[in-house]
Design a protein around this motif. Structure first.
Motif, mmCIF file in Angstrom:
data_model
loop_
_atom_site.group_PDB
_atom_site.id
_atom_site.type_symbol
_atom_site.label_atom_id
_atom_site.label_comp_id
_atom_site.label_asym_id
_atom_site.label_seq_id
_atom_site.Cartn_x
_atom_site.Cartn_y
_atom_site.Cartn_z
ATOM 1 N N ARG A 66 4.927 8.876 -16.026
ATOM 2 C CA ARG A 66 5.923 8.609 -16.622
ATOM 3 C C ARG A 66 6.725 7.403 -16.005
ATOM 4 O O ARG A 66 7.130 6.341 -16.807
ATOM 5 C CB ARG A 66 6.946 9.509 -16.404
ATOM 6 C CG ARG A 66 8.499 9.742 -17.009
ATOM 7 C CD ARG A 66 9.354 10.887 -16.710
ATOM 8 N NE ARG A 66 9.664 11.011 -15.147
ATOM 9 C CZ ARG A 66 10.438 10.178 -14.777
ATOM 10 N NH1 ARG A 66 11.126 9.514 -15.355
ATOM 11 N NH2 ARG A 66 10.599 10.403 -13.332
ATOM 12 N N LYS A 67 6.458 7.100 -14.847
ATOM 13 C CA LYS A 67 6.899 5.931 -14.086
ATOM 14 C C LYS A 67 6.031 4.738 -14.804
ATOM 15 O O LYS A 67 6.502 3.664 -14.889
ATOM 16 C CB LYS A 67 6.548 6.069 -12.796
ATOM 17 C CG LYS A 67 7.647 6.973 -11.949
ATOM 18 C CD LYS A 67 7.492 7.022 -10.429
ATOM 19 C CE LYS A 67 8.521 7.726 -9.823
ATOM 20 N NZ LYS A 67 8.278 7.890 -8.228
ATOM 21 N N GLY A 68 4.844 4.980 -14.907
ATOM 22 C CA GLY A 68 3.646 3.917 -15.480
ATOM 23 C C GLY A 68 4.321 3.678 -16.532
ATOM 24 O O GLY A 68 4.331 2.273 -16.835
ATOM 25 N N GLU B 21 -3.210 3.798 -12.038
ATOM 26 C CA GLU B 21 -4.291 4.031 -11.120
ATOM 27 C C GLU B 21 -4.048 5.282 -10.300
ATOM 28 O O GLU B 21 -5.047 6.025 -10.030
ATOM 29 C CB GLU B 21 -4.451 2.786 -10.316
ATOM 30 C CG GLU B 21 -5.179 1.855 -11.088
ATOM 31 C CD GLU B 21 -5.294 0.372 -10.509
ATOM 32 O OE1 GLU B 21 -6.162 -0.261 -10.521
ATOM 33 O OE2 GLU B 21 -4.486 0.198 -9.430
ATOM 34 N N GLU B 22 -2.933 5.529 -9.588
ATOM 35 C CA GLU B 22 -2.629 6.478 -8.847
ATOM 36 C C GLU B 22 -2.628 7.919 -9.434
ATOM 37 O O GLU B 22 -3.260 8.857 -8.885
ATOM 38 C CB GLU B 22 -1.120 6.417 -8.142
ATOM 39 C CG GLU B 22 -0.634 7.232 -7.322
ATOM 40 C CD GLU B 22 -1.426 7.366 -6.157
ATOM 41 O OE1 GLU B 22 -2.269 6.356 -5.528
ATOM 42 O OE2 GLU B 22 -1.278 8.474 -5.149
ATOM 43 N N ALA B 23 -2.108 7.862 -10.685
ATOM 44 C CA ALA B 23 -2.299 9.072 -11.627
ATOM 45 C C ALA B 23 -3.762 9.463 -11.587
ATOM 46 O O ALA B 23 -4.081 10.493 -11.629
ATOM 47 C CB ALA B 23 -1.697 8.972 -12.839
ATOM 48 N N TYR B 24 -4.703 8.392 -11.968
ATOM 49 C CA TYR B 24 -5.900 8.638 -12.223
ATOM 50 C C TYR B 24 -6.728 9.111 -11.011
ATOM 51 O O TYR B 24 -7.516 10.203 -10.844
ATOM 52 C CB TYR B 24 -6.709 7.408 -12.453
ATOM 53 C CG TYR B 24 -7.940 7.646 -12.988
ATOM 54 C CD1 TYR B 24 -8.672 8.436 -13.956
ATOM 55 C CD2 TYR B 24 -9.050 6.831 -12.272
ATOM 56 C CE1 TYR B 24 -9.946 8.796 -14.358
ATOM 57 C CE2 TYR B 24 -10.640 7.286 -12.382
ATOM 58 C CZ TYR B 24 -10.774 8.060 -13.469
ATOM 59 O OH TYR B 24 -12.215 8.142 -13.585
ATOM 60 N N ARG B 25 -6.175 8.403 -9.966
ATOM 61 C CA ARG B 25 -6.880 9.012 -8.613
ATOM 62 C C ARG B 25 -6.544 10.379 -8.455
ATOM 63 O O ARG B 25 -7.357 11.358 -7.749
ATOM 64 C CB ARG B 25 -6.254 8.280 -7.408
ATOM 65 C CG ARG B 25 -6.978 8.356 -5.894
ATOM 66 C CD ARG B 25 -6.291 7.543 -4.930
ATOM 67 N NE ARG B 25 -4.859 7.883 -4.858
ATOM 68 C CZ ARG B 25 -4.446 8.972 -4.317
ATOM 69 N NH1 ARG B 25 -5.353 9.915 -3.689
ATOM 70 N NH2 ARG B 25 -3.247 9.277 -3.980
ATOM 71 N N LEU B 26 -5.277 10.879 -8.664
ATOM 72 C CA LEU B 26 -4.891 12.340 -8.468
ATOM 73 C C LEU B 26 -5.401 13.313 -9.358
ATOM 74 O O LEU B 26 -6.136 14.238 -9.312
ATOM 75 C CB LEU B 26 -3.401 12.557 -8.678
ATOM 76 C CG LEU B 26 -2.492 11.985 -7.441
ATOM 77 C CD1 LEU B 26 -1.186 12.125 -7.808
ATOM 78 C CD2 LEU B 26 -2.962 12.811 -6.140
ATOM 79 N N ARG C 133 2.006 -5.203 -13.746
ATOM 80 C CA ARG C 133 1.480 -4.662 -12.451
ATOM 81 C C ARG C 133 2.027 -3.288 -11.911
ATOM 82 O O ARG C 133 1.063 -2.613 -11.631
ATOM 83 C CB ARG C 133 1.991 -5.947 -11.567
ATOM 84 C CG ARG C 133 1.295 -5.914 -10.297
ATOM 85 C CD ARG C 133 1.900 -7.065 -9.080
ATOM 86 N NE ARG C 133 1.809 -8.181 -9.856
ATOM 87 C CZ ARG C 133 0.976 -8.943 -9.665
ATOM 88 N NH1 ARG C 133 -0.214 -8.601 -9.041
ATOM 89 N NH2 ARG C 133 1.019 -10.402 -10.047
ATOM 90 N N ASP C 134 3.179 -3.010 -11.914
ATOM 91 C CA ASP C 134 3.489 -1.494 -11.354
ATOM 92 C C ASP C 134 3.091 -0.645 -12.282
ATOM 93 O O ASP C 134 2.525 0.357 -11.840
ATOM 94 C CB ASP C 134 5.124 -1.513 -11.502
ATOM 95 C CG ASP C 134 5.616 -2.198 -10.182
ATOM 96 O OD1 ASP C 134 4.970 -2.812 -9.529
ATOM 97 O OD2 ASP C 134 6.950 -2.165 -10.458
ATOM 98 N N ALA C 135 3.151 -0.856 -13.595
ATOM 99 C CA ALA C 135 2.450 0.006 -14.308
ATOM 100 C C ALA C 135 1.117 0.391 -14.260
ATOM 101 O O ALA C 135 0.453 1.574 -14.274
ATOM 102 C CB ALA C 135 2.563 -0.298 -15.973
ATOM 103 N N VAL C 136 0.162 -0.608 -13.908
ATOM 104 C CA VAL C 136 -1.278 -0.611 -13.701
ATOM 105 C C VAL C 136 -1.572 0.487 -12.393
ATOM 106 O O VAL C 136 -1.882 1.127 -12.021
ATOM 107 C CB VAL C 136 -2.084 -1.862 -13.162
ATOM 108 C CG1 VAL C 136 -3.198 -1.452 -12.924
ATOM 109 C CG2 VAL C 136 -2.266 -2.391 -14.897
#
Lengths: 91, 694
Positions: free
Chosen positions: B64-66, B83-88, B76-79
């Protein structure tokens, strides 16, 4: 049916050429035998050949005779001399 | 207040309650606390579920934040969020999204860099950077492409620029100019001018540049024309060998290009003759490949000056087209006969005179067969053909040996002058075998001649409308046309059953005088009329015509029609016996050989006598009745009278009648009876009665 097309000859072909063309057309079998025979008959008879000449050959030279095409010389400028002027409205 | 110490049971209950409510973040530490003591497998399982659910919620929040960052344009923030979402979560779609966003970030860099390069004048670099930017900017690709094309023009890479502009419908003035400029640079002058026509000609520099491009196009077309001219005008069939000039398709295309591009300049007042030359040469090439429809498009409209050669071209063209469609029959007949009767064409038909004439006749026959066999239902076209053939043959014979323009009437009207032809016909009156031939030949070439063709085509209204208005000084040919059209229009109206058509036959007598064939046809039609109204109409018309032209044939026809109509009416009780008798007598007076009138009159006589007899008896005019019976040559009339006498004799037996009176009456009866038939048995009866009385 255009007998000249069938036998693949022009209107100046003589009898010998016509006969040769008939033999060749028979071998090649691009057209039915009946059409080849008809073409031969039409072109071997002087009157029917004259008829076919009249119908098949068009000469546009009578239209060209009246025309007086004046020579056009190359302009001083060549395409390479054209300069980019940008948007025409801006001048 | 002191916090209440909870026991394991109450902690577990609370944890379960939170788990059920979906509060996994709170449930998890509670479960962990209790399971540190209990080491229960179920609780361990629930802890795992809580962990999984917590991760899921965190992932959702990161995505959602992305997306929010993406909306704000913060790639940049979206990426980072994605990326964090994918890591999780390891969601499958996220890597592709992250790659695309990273590429877009790179594209933006390229686009900005390209703009910088453009501003610093490094167009080649700018073009490369735009290309890089294009690889990631799908949504803005048109704008970037146009920018790149513009830069390519500036960088002198015209071919590439043209290939880009060519994929768009360019409307922006700058892009249109760039496109045209690039085309001009690669020597596509015609395409350049066509593109530049899309922008207004607002300044001198641009106008001058356009003029320069037009000159370049004109020079290029002329060079092309000079090369192509080497193989034209050679009439041919398309089977000839053409060494060194490429194939036929190439020539056709070349002439087509010169014509198409030359037309652009010719429309603006340049290269008109060259374009015309290309037009006809192109037509000649298309003829060889049998593209007759395209040839027709190129050869129309007709030239202002028609000559033998051009007529021959049109004759051949429309012959070919008429072979394919009846739509061209009119044009075919317009040219064919004229071409064949032209001395210039005739001389080319064959090398010797005999063969020439045979060829001409064979070609005429071929033309006629085309109409007859291909379009057997086109009787109108055949009628027109025959009329034109007769006219042109007459003209040809008339002009024999003289340098005179010979052509069919329609051709002369459209492309020539009728007056010299009419003059020649007038001056050679003795040439014509009869008046009809003379007048009809002149009529077809006259100013009213078109009406005669309308008649052949069955267009009676047009024929009538096309006549000159009240031309009192009309010459003999026009007068003949008027008479013919009136006559045939009248017959047409008669067939339609229109009233008041007598006026169309006012000139029929004059026409019959000149052309007996029309008189014959009219009489034939009158004689074959079957309906009473038709008969009446023909009787009236024939009466009027007979008054002006009292010839035997008209009189005979009138006599027969009168008799037929009267008898028919009498049969239908629409005419009395006396009226019928009067008409028949009139018919007999017109033609004493009218057998119908004679025999009908004879057979009617008995009825007429009986009618008279009965009328006399009814009026008690017995002497008159006796006279009628005596005069009548019909036995039934006499018998009718004698029956009447017998009836009266028998009534004398009535006892109320005195003898003296009876005697007196019997004497009268005897006298009448004797006058009619002395030997009749009734006489004996009367004599007996008289003797008895005496």
């Amino acid at each position: 049916m255009n007998p000249y097309k069938v036998l693949n000859i022009d209107q100046n072909a003589g009898d010998q050429e016509i006969l040769k063309a008939v033999a060749l057309a028979m071998r090649e079998r691009k057209y039915p035998v009946k059409e080849i025979a008809e073409a031969r008959m039409k072109l071997m008879d002087p009157v029917s050949k004259a008829v076919e000449n009249f119908i098949c050959v068009m000469d546009v030279s009578p239209f060209l005779k009246d025309l007086n095409v004046k020579p056009v010389s190359r302009p001083a400028v060549a395409s390479s001399d054209l300069n980019y002027i940008g948007t025409p409205e801006q001048g | 207040m002191k916090k209440k110490i909870q026991g394991p049971k109450s902690i577990l209950e609370r944890a379960e309650k939170l788990f059920k409510k979906g509060s996994y973040a709170l449930a998890k530490p509670a479960f962990e606390e209790i399971n540190a003591v209990l080491h229960d497998e179920d609780i361990a399982e629930k802890i795992k579920i809580c962990e999984k659910e917590i991760t899921l919620l965190e992932t959702k929040e990161l995505i959602r934040k992305g997306r929010r960052s993406l909306k704000k344009g913060n790639l940049r923030d979206a990426v980072q969020y994605f990326e964090e979402a994918y890591r999780l979560s390891g969601e499958e779609w996220l890597p592709e999204k992250i790659t695309s966003l990273k590429a877009e970030m790179a594209g933006r860099k390229s686009f900005e860099a390209a703009k910088d390069a453009e501003q610093s004048g490094d167009y080649e670099k700018a073009a490369e950077l735009y290309e890089e930017a294009l690889s990631v900017h799908e949504t803005e690709s048109k704008e970037i492409l146009l920018r790149r094309a513009h830069i390519l023009v500036k960088a002198g890479k015209y071919e590439e620029a043209v290939s880009i502009f060519g994929t768009f419908n360019v409307s922006d003035d700058r892009a249109v100019y760039d496109y045209g400029f690039a085309l001009a640079k690669i020597k596509k002058y015609y395409d350049c001018l066509k593109v530049w026509d899309g922008i207004p000609d607002k300044n001198n520099a641009f106008s001058e540049q356009k003029t320069a491009v037009r000159s370049l196009l004109a020079a290029e077309l002329y060079e092309c024309f000079e090369k192509s001219k080497k193989c034209v005008p050679k009439p041919g069939l398309g089977n000839e060998e053409k060494p060194g000039l490429g194939n036929e398709e190439g020539e056709t295309a070349q002439w087509g290009r010169i014509y198409g591009q030359g037309k652009y300049l010719a429309d603006r007042g340049e290269l008109s003759d060259l374009t015309e030359y290309a037009r006809y040469s192109f037509a000649g090439e298309l003829w060889k490949t049998g593209q007759y429809d395209k040839v027709r498009e190129l050869l129309l409209p007709y030239p202002s000056q028609m000559n033998a050669g051009k007529t021959e071209v049109y004759a051949k063209l429309f012959f070919r087209l008429a072979e394919m469609s009846r739509e061209y029959l009119t044009e075919f007949t317009l040219f064919w006969l004229t071409a064949l009767y032209s001395p210039e064409t005739y001389i080319k038909l064959a090398s010797d005179e005999t063969r020439r004439e045979k060829t001409r006749q064979a070609l005429i026959q071929k033309g006629e067969e085309l109409i007859k066999k291909k379009y057997p239902d086109c009787s109108a076209a055949l009628a027109c053909w025959k009329a034109e053939k007769k006219a042109v043959e007459t003209l040809h014979s008339l002009a024999a040996g003289q340098p005179f323009p010979v052509g069919t009437p329609r051709f002369i009207r459209k492309f020539g002058e009728s007056e010299p032809i009419l003059e020649m016909i007038r001056n050679n009156r003795e040439f014509f075998s009869d008046t009809e031939h003379y007048l009809s030949t002149g009529a077809y070439y006259s100013s009213a001649g078109q009406s005669l063709f309308h008649l052949h085509n069955g267009n009676y209204e047009e024929a009538f409308e096309g006549l000159p208005i009240s031309d009192k000084a009309a010459d003999e040919f026009v007068t003949y046309c008027i008479e013919r059209v009136y006559f045939e229009y009248g017959l047409y109206c008669l067939e339609k059953g229109e009233p008041g058509i007598g006026r169309y036959f006012e000139t029929a007598a004059a026409l019959f005088e000149k052309s007996p064939e029309y008189e014959k046809s009219f009489i034939d039609k009158a004689m074959s009329s079957d309906h009473l109204h038709e008969m009446q109409w023909y009787e009236n018309a024939l009466t009027d015509i007979y008054a002006k032209r009292p010839v035997k044939k008209i009189g005979e026809a009138l006599s027969i029609i009168m008799a037929r109509r009267a008898i028919r009416m009498q049969n239908k009780r629409q005419l009395s016996l006396r009226g019928t008798e009067a008409v028949l007598k009139k018919a007999l007076k017109l033609n004493t050989d009218n057998e119908l009138a004679r025999t009908s009159l004879e057979s009617m006589q008995a009825e007429l006598d009986l009618e008279d007899l009965i009328r006399a008896i009814e009026k008690h005019k017995i002497n008159k009745a006796c006279q009628i019976a005596v005069k009548s040559q019909h036995r039934e009339v006499k018998e009718e009278f004698l029956d009447f006498i017998r009836y009266n004799v028998e009534h004398l037996d009535d006892p109320d009648i005195k003898d003296r009176e009876r005697l007196f009456l019997l004497n009268d009866f005897a006298k009448w009876c004797a006058r009619v038939d002395e030997s009749h048995p009734l006489m004996k009866d009367i004599d007996k009665r008289l003797d008895a009385l005496k």
